[in-house]
Motif scaffolding. Structure first.
Motif, PDB file in Angstrom:
ATOM      1  N   ALA A 162       0.836  -1.210   0.000  1.00  0.00           N
ATOM      2  CA  ALA A 162       0.000   0.000   0.000  1.00  0.00           C
ATOM      3  C   ALA A 162       0.867   1.256   0.000  1.00  0.00           C
ATOM      4  N   VAL A 163       1.941   1.238   0.786  1.00  0.00           N
ATOM      5  CA  VAL A 163       2.842   2.392   0.838  1.00  0.00           C
ATOM      6  C   VAL A 163       3.557   2.562  -0.505  1.00  0.00           C
ATOM      7  N   GLY A 164       4.052   1.447  -1.070  1.00  0.00           N
ATOM      8  CA  GLY A 164       4.704   1.526  -2.372  1.00  0.00           C
ATOM      9  C   GLY A 164       3.758   1.994  -3.461  1.00  0.00           C
ATOM     10  N   LEU A 165       2.531   1.518  -3.403  1.00  0.00           N
ATOM     11  CA  LEU A 165       1.508   1.933  -4.368  1.00  0.00           C
ATOM     12  C   LEU A 165       1.315   3.444  -4.326  1.00  0.00           C
ATOM     13  N   ALA A 166       1.213   3.989  -3.121  1.00  0.00           N
ATOM     14  CA  ALA A 166       0.985   5.426  -2.959  1.00  0.00           C
ATOM     15  C   ALA A 166       2.185   6.238  -3.438  1.00  0.00           C
ATOM     16  N   LEU A 167       3.370   5.814  -3.062  1.00  0.00           N
ATOM     17  CA  LEU A 167       4.572   6.546  -3.463  1.00  0.00           C
ATOM     18  C   LEU A 167       4.721   6.581  -4.986  1.00  0.00           C
ATOM     19  N   PHE A 168       4.552   5.432  -5.617  1.00  0.00           N
ATOM     20  CA  PHE A 168       4.772   5.367  -7.059  1.00  0.00           C
ATOM     21  C   PHE A 168       3.638   6.013  -7.842  1.00  0.00           C
ATOM     22  N   ALA A 169       2.429   6.017  -7.305  1.00  0.00           N
ATOM     23  CA  ALA A 169       1.331   6.705  -7.999  1.00  0.00           C
ATOM     24  C   ALA A 169       1.642   8.188  -8.133  1.00  0.00           C
ATOM     25  N   ILE A 170       2.180   8.779  -7.066  1.00  0.00           N
ATOM     26  CA  ILE A 170       2.478  10.209  -7.082  1.00  0.00           C
ATOM     27  C   ILE A 170       3.767  10.497  -7.857  1.00  0.00           C
ATOM     28  N   LEU A 171       4.809   9.717  -7.589  1.00  0.00           N
ATOM     29  CA  LEU A 171       6.089   9.982  -8.242  1.00  0.00           C
ATOM     30  C   LEU A 171       6.022   9.696  -9.738  1.00  0.00           C
ATOM     31  N   GLY A 172       5.223   8.697 -10.129  1.00  0.00           N
ATOM     32  CA  GLY A 172       5.058   8.422 -11.557  1.00  0.00           C
ATOM     33  C   GLY A 172       4.378   9.575 -12.265  1.00  0.00           C
ATOM     34  N   ALA A 173       3.312  10.103 -11.655  1.00  0.00           N
ATOM     35  CA  ALA A 173       2.611  11.251 -12.235  1.00  0.00           C
ATOM     36  C   ALA A 173       3.517  12.481 -12.241  1.00  0.00           C
ATOM     37  N   GLU A 174       4.277  12.651 -11.172  1.00  0.00           N
ATOM     38  CA  GLU A 174       5.170  13.817 -11.058  1.00  0.00           C
ATOM     39  C   GLU A 174       6.256  13.796 -12.138  1.00  0.00           C
ATOM     40  N   LYS A 175       6.816  12.624 -12.405  1.00  0.00           N
ATOM     41  CA  LYS A 175       7.864  12.526 -13.427  1.00  0.00           C
ATOM     42  C   LYS A 175       7.283  12.757 -14.813  1.00  0.00           C
ATOM     43  N   ALA A 176       6.064  12.256 -15.046  1.00  0.00           N
ATOM     44  CA  ALA A 176       5.425  12.478 -16.343  1.00  0.00           C
ATOM     45  C   ALA A 176       5.168  13.960 -16.583  1.00  0.00           C
ATOM     46  N   LEU A 177       4.699  14.667 -15.560  1.00  0.00           N
ATOM     47  CA  LEU A 177       4.488  16.109 -15.697  1.00  0.00           C
ATOM     48  C   LEU A 177       5.802  16.824 -15.968  1.00  0.00           C
ATOM     49  N   ALA A 178       6.876  16.358 -15.327  1.00  0.00           N
ATOM     50  CA  ALA A 178       8.176  17.013 -15.468  1.00  0.00           C
ATOM     51  C   ALA A 178       8.721  16.931 -16.889  1.00  0.00           C
ATOM     52  N   VAL A 179       8.326  15.897 -17.645  1.00  0.00           N
ATOM     53  CA  VAL A 179       8.816  15.781 -19.020  1.00  0.00           C
ATOM     54  C   VAL A 179       7.822  16.337 -20.030  1.00  0.00           C
ATOM     55  N   GLY A 180       6.781  17.021 -19.525  1.00  0.00           N
ATOM     56  CA  GLY A 180       5.855  17.704 -20.416  1.00  0.00           C
ATOM     57  C   GLY A 180       4.583  16.967 -20.758  1.00  0.00           C
ATOM     58  N   ALA A 181       4.298  15.861 -20.095  1.00  0.00           N
ATOM     59  CA  ALA A 181       3.057  15.124 -20.365  1.00  0.00           C
ATOM     60  C   ALA A 181       1.861  15.934 -19.880  1.00  0.00           C
ATOM     61  N   GLY A 207       1.040   7.604 -13.501  1.00  0.00           N
ATOM     62  CA  GLY A 207       1.026   7.358 -12.070  1.00  0.00           C
ATOM     63  C   GLY A 207       0.461   5.985 -11.751  1.00  0.00           C
ATOM     64  N   VAL A 208      -0.644   5.644 -12.402  1.00  0.00           N
ATOM     65  CA  VAL A 208      -1.270   4.330 -12.172  1.00  0.00           C
ATOM     66  C   VAL A 208      -0.369   3.209 -12.678  1.00  0.00           C
ATOM     67  N   VAL A 209       0.225   3.391 -13.860  1.00  0.00           N
ATOM     68  CA  VAL A 209       1.110   2.369 -14.416  1.00  0.00           C
ATOM     69  C   VAL A 209       2.313   2.146 -13.503  1.00  0.00           C
ATOM     70  N   THR A 210       2.936   3.228 -13.064  1.00  0.00           N
ATOM     71  CA  THR A 210       4.107   3.110 -12.196  1.00  0.00           C
ATOM     72  C   THR A 210       3.753   2.406 -10.896  1.00  0.00           C
ATOM     73  N   ALA A 211       2.568   2.711 -10.361  1.00  0.00           N
ATOM     74  CA  ALA A 211       2.159   2.155  -9.078  1.00  0.00           C
ATOM     75  C   ALA A 211       1.786   0.684  -9.159  1.00  0.00           C
ATOM     76  N   THR A 212       1.253   0.253 -10.276  1.00  0.00           N
ATOM     77  CA  THR A 212       0.682  -1.095 -10.335  1.00  0.00           C
ATOM     78  C   THR A 212       1.532  -2.115 -11.089  1.00  0.00           C
ATOM     79  N   PHE A 213       2.410  -1.662 -11.985  1.00  0.00           N
ATOM     80  CA  PHE A 213       3.087  -2.611 -12.860  1.00  0.00           C
ATOM     81  C   PHE A 213       4.046  -3.521 -12.093  1.00  0.00           C
ATOM     82  N   GLY A 214       4.746  -2.967 -11.097  1.00  0.00           N
ATOM     83  CA  GLY A 214       5.648  -3.807 -10.306  1.00  0.00           C
ATOM     84  C   GLY A 214       4.888  -4.897  -9.571  1.00  0.00           C
ATOM     85  N   GLY A 215       3.718  -4.551  -9.031  1.00  0.00           N
ATOM     86  CA  GLY A 215       2.902  -5.550  -8.340  1.00  0.00           C
ATOM     87  C   GLY A 215       2.380  -6.613  -9.284  1.00  0.00           C
TER      88      GLY A 215
END
Length: 208
Positions: free
Chosen positions: A97-116, A125-133
């Motif tokens: 649950a903690v990893g899911l939350a961290l990666f949901a936000i950090l995935g979205a944050e990195k996508a915004l940073a590259v202009g998405a 954010g969803v892909v980053t959070a769920t794909f490892g699981g």
């Protein structure tokens, strides 16, 4: 300061997901190579997929191999310590649950940073959070949590949406990150505690 905190959270998220992978390996009584493989694939899987999709290549662990070493170290440690906790299932779900939350936000944050755009950022954010699981569950022979009735991907989606909306509204970055994280954790923990589930498809009465 906030950039340093984001880097720390990224490392923390990778290690947390590596722990969930190696805990899953302990449930399957794998050898140490299985622990390392499952833990590392879980730890870097979501971020690898995210970077490949948004064109951030080479992917993060190629330029910063310390992520791989951290996954290996965490997985090896669990191999020797997994028998200590009373309930590995409890730990696995909470760490996840903690990893899911961290990666949901950090995935979205990195996508915004590259202009998405906002929609693509939420998706990343969803892909980053769920794909490892998903990788963890498939390799360990379990049905992926994202395909079950549990509120799982929905929690990541809600947190990513909250983060992206707040970021777009000009809310301070740290506030948006914390809010998105809390939203995801609260929904996922609530689902675990109260057995929240999305409605299932039901065959209409009279259908054959």
């Amino acid at each position: 300061m906030i950039d340093a905190a984001v880097v720390f959270l990224d490392w923390f998220g990778v290690v947390v997901f590596a722990l969930t992978g190696s805990l899953a390996a302990s449930r399957k009584r794998m050898d140490i190579a299985g622990f390392v493989l499952l833990g590392t694939a879980t730890g870097i899987g979501g971020g690898t997929n995210r970077d490949a999709v948004i064109g951030a290549t080479p992917v993060f662990w190629v330029t910063s191999p310390g992520y791989l070493l951290a996954c290996v170290a965490a997985s090896a440690a669990v191999f020797f310590l997994a028998h200590v906790p009373q309930s590995r299932e409890f730990l696995l779900l909470r760490f996840d649950a903690v990893g899911l939350a961290l990666f949901a936000i950090l995935g979205a944050e990195k996508a915004l940073a590259v202009g998405a755009g906002p929609v693509a950022a939420v998706a990343m954010g969803v892909v980053t959070a769920t794909f490892g699981g998903i990788i963890r569950d498939v390799l360990s022979g379990e049905s992926p949590a994202i395909l079950s009735r549990e509120v799982y991907a929905t929690a990541a989606l809600a947190g990513a949406v909250a983060f992206v909306l707040l970021s777009g509204a000009g809310v301070p970055r740290e506030t948006a990150i914390v809010t998105g994280f809390v939203v995801t954790v609260a929904i996922r923990f609530g689902a675990l505690h109260w057995n929240w589930a999305l409605p299932r498809y039901g065959q209409p009465s009279g259908d054959t």
